[in-house]
Write an enzyme that holds these catalytic residues in place. Structure first.
Site, PDB file in Angstrom:
ATOM      1  N   GLY A 220      21.110  -3.723 -14.581  1.00  0.00           N
ATOM      2  CA  GLY A 220      22.467  -4.460 -14.332  1.00  0.00           C
ATOM      3  C   GLY A 220      23.441  -3.660 -13.495  1.00  0.00           C
ATOM      4  O   GLY A 220      23.053  -2.385 -13.187  1.00  0.00           O
ATOM      5  N   GLY A 221      24.524  -4.197 -13.319  1.00  0.00           N
ATOM      6  CA  GLY A 221      25.487  -3.521 -12.466  1.00  0.00           C
ATOM      7  C   GLY A 221      26.025  -2.238 -13.067  1.00  0.00           C
ATOM      8  O   GLY A 221      26.479  -1.536 -12.216  1.00  0.00           O
TER       9      GLY A 221
ATOM     10  N   GLY B  23      23.937   0.003 -14.970  1.00  0.00           N
ATOM     11  CA  GLY B  23      23.048   1.139 -15.348  1.00  0.00           C
ATOM     12  C   GLY B  23      21.640   0.341 -15.616  1.00  0.00           C
ATOM     13  O   GLY B  23      21.365  -0.843 -15.719  1.00  0.00           O
TER      14      GLY B  23
ATOM     15  N   ASP C  33      34.302  -8.780 -22.008  1.00  0.00           N
ATOM     16  CA  ASP C  33      33.298  -9.596 -21.194  1.00  0.00           C
ATOM     17  C   ASP C  33      32.281 -10.249 -22.214  1.00  0.00           C
ATOM     18  O   ASP C  33      31.076 -10.288 -22.179  1.00  0.00           O
ATOM     19  CB  ASP C  33      32.453  -8.414 -20.581  1.00  0.00           C
ATOM     20  CG  ASP C  33      31.168  -8.708 -19.332  1.00  0.00           C
ATOM     21  OD1 ASP C  33      31.724  -9.966 -18.913  1.00  0.00           O
ATOM     22  OD2 ASP C  33      30.264  -8.251 -19.333  1.00  0.00           O
TER      23      ASP C  33
END
Length: 555
Positions: free
Chosen positions: A36-37, A39, A149
């Site tokens: 993902g963004g 890692g 999140d």
């Protein structure tokens, strides 16, 4: 958002790529299970065969000014979370070339995956999903953390209810160059209005996100309509002027959505109250997970659990060679006593990891399972047309070192799992990972073996862990050592081989070594057995204990 990088034929992850490392901090990497963004997540295993997910942070984050300091602070805060339905961070390292962290495994697949593959959930499942997730938020908020999140990709479904992952870690991205210019951390279509506007956020922001999740889980539709992620975020930011239409939702769900999706954070329902309201609306205990999901989902979870028992081989490794004498391991658990029903080990043995080089360790706390570990994504307002579908990485478990407080949902007796004998006891649950960690600072915590959980300022449980006056354990109920793992042996040990009421910190390792079986009659008159699986040095006087807890109750 970068989602799962792919799955192997056995569902346990994708084979390692040529550019992937083969070892991180003493853990041999077995497969790639997500990207993902922030890692990449890799599957590893302890020497005993237990799975571990390691998230290796991208180099650009690790080199950003302020990231390592904030990352350390946020992970330390996340590790204090204890309670129901949370998948805690259990180990990390900020000193290496690339920072990394690890998380406990739970059985399951993400809610995002479930909705994409099987469609909306029936209302009873939605109410239980929201109620249990609200319980997780209660524990997260009690530790002073705001998730920031919360989305379908960060909620896992399992046969023991939902679990929340990646809480608190998104805030570390605030300190990086990547979000220094008007950046917003989180997933736009599941943000609260205050988060979408860039205003300070508190626990109420997570409740708003949970309301959005509830609406999507029940219908497959976002309550703010159609459109891309940033379009929906703009509508959410304007919710005070144009609130979402909720008249199409079920009468039992709509009042809960209204209380979650208020434009005013102060008017939103608290997480604890929300859990109680969901339980009342569902008409069943939030702890009752018998058939809580539709059959196709239940079968999917079972298939993933079976797949996770077979490790994905690394084709570049032909012979792992002999095991090293040390490294991230667990003490081998004693085999089941002959009078117990034999069960196969949850995972086959795998090649060992190299010796650890970091100052912290990790203790695996999981059962055979497929896992999803979400990688947090940094969204910037300037990134027009970006998407955030909530797809997640899989991950969980822990290899040598500091245990976690998180113990999963409250136990519920299961007729299919219960084993009985002439002791007069039946199994409530067996071999549940349970960590007894030194409290931070000069504090006292208590272990409640009936729930199980570790709580603060609530005396009268079975074990007190104190960091006051040199530290020590105190037993509120008589505790003894058992010669075996049957309920008869446990009961005999609790009644005859009684330990001192108090054990000082300096004497704990000698009195309660790895492999010890501790038994007691709990305050709720159940029979509990703690099997010590690992002991590690902590930040305080007390060592940290990793155990497996078995609980029986009278027939």
């Amino acid at each position: 958002m970068g989602g799962r990088s792919g799955m192997s034929v056995n569902g346990a992850g994708e084979r390692l790529r040529a550019e992937d490392p083969r070892e991180i901090a003493g853990y041999r990497l077995v497969a790639r299970i997500g990207e993902g963004g922030m890692g990449t997540v890799y599957l590893s295993r302890t020497r005993g065969g237990q799975p571990v997910a390691l998230k290796v942070i991208r180099r650009e984050y690790g080199s950003a000014p302020g990231f390592r300091r904030r990352f350390e602070q946020e992970v330390q805060a996340a590790r204090r979370v204890q309670g129901y339905h949370v998948v805690p961070v259990v180990d990390h390292d900020t000193t290496g070339e690339q920072p990394w962290l690890a998380s406990v495994f739970v059985p399951g697949l993400s809610l995002h995956e479930a909705l994409a593959a099987h469609g909306p959930l029936p209302l009873p499942a939605v109410l239980q999903l929201v109620g249990c997730t609200a319980r997780a938020l209660t524990a997260i908020h009690a530790a002073g953390i705001v998730h920031r999140d919360l989305k379908p990709g960060n909620v896992l479904l399992s046969d023991q209810g939902p679990y929340v992952i990646d809480f608190g870690i998104a805030r570390a991205a605030d300190a990086t160059q990547l979000t220094a210019s008007g950046g917003v951390v989180g997933t736009p279509q599941f943000m609260s209005p205050e988060q979408a506007l860039g205003d300070p956020v508190g626990p109420a922001a997570d409740v708003f996100s949970l309301g959005l999740i509830a609406a999507v889980a029940a219908t497959g539709r976002h309550p703010y309509g159609e459109g891309g992620a940033l379009t929906l975020a703009a509508q959410i930011a304007n919710t005070g002027v144009r609130p979402p239409r909720l008249d199409l939702y079920d009468d039992r769900l709509r009042p809960l959505l209204e209380r979650c999706l208020s434009a005013d954070p102060g008017a939103r329902v608290g997480a604890g109250e929300l859990a109680a309201l969901c339980e009342k609306a569902a008409g069943r205990s939030l702890n009752d997970f018998a058939g809580w999901l539709p059959q196709p989902l239940t079968e999917e979870l079972a298939a993933r659990g079976r797949a996770a028992r077979t490790p994905t081989p690394d084709p570049t490794v032909t012979d792992p060679g002999p095991r090293p004498p040390h490294g991230p391991t667990f003490a081998t658990a004693p085999t089941a006593a002959p009078t117990e029903a034999p069960t196969p080990p949850p995972y086959p043995p795998t090649a060992p990891a190299a010796p650890r080089r970091t100052r912290t360790g990790l203790v695996v706390a999981g059962t055979a399972m497929a896992v999803v570990l979400a990688v947090v994504v940094t969204w910037t307002v300037a990134k027009a047309g970006s998407t955030a579908d909530g797809r997640q990485e899989k991950g969980e478990g822990k290899p040598s070192g500091q245990p976690s407080h998180s113990t999963g949902p409250a136990p519920t007796p299961s007729a299919s799992a219960a084993a009985s004998d002439d002791s007069g006891y039946t199994v409530v649950f067996r071999d549940r990972p349970f960590a007894l960690r030194s409290p931070s600072g000069a504090n006292i915590v208590e272990a409640d073996l009936d729930v199980p959980q570790v709580v603060q300022d609530t005396p009268g449980r079975e074990i007190q862990l104190s960091e006051i006056s040199g530290g020590g354990w105190e037993f509120y109920t008589p505790m003894g050592k058992s010669a075996g793992k049957t309920p008869q042996q446990c009961l005999q040990g609790a009644q005859s081989d009684v330990l001192p009421a108090e054990i000082k910190a300096k004497d704990l390792r000698g009195t309660l070594p790895v492999g010890a079986l501790l038994c007691t009659i709990t305050t709720d008159k159940r029979l509990a057995m703690l099997e010590v699986t690992d002991i590690t040095t902590s930040h305080g006087n007390l060592p940290d204990y990793a155990t497996r807890l078995t609980l029986w109750q009278k027939r």
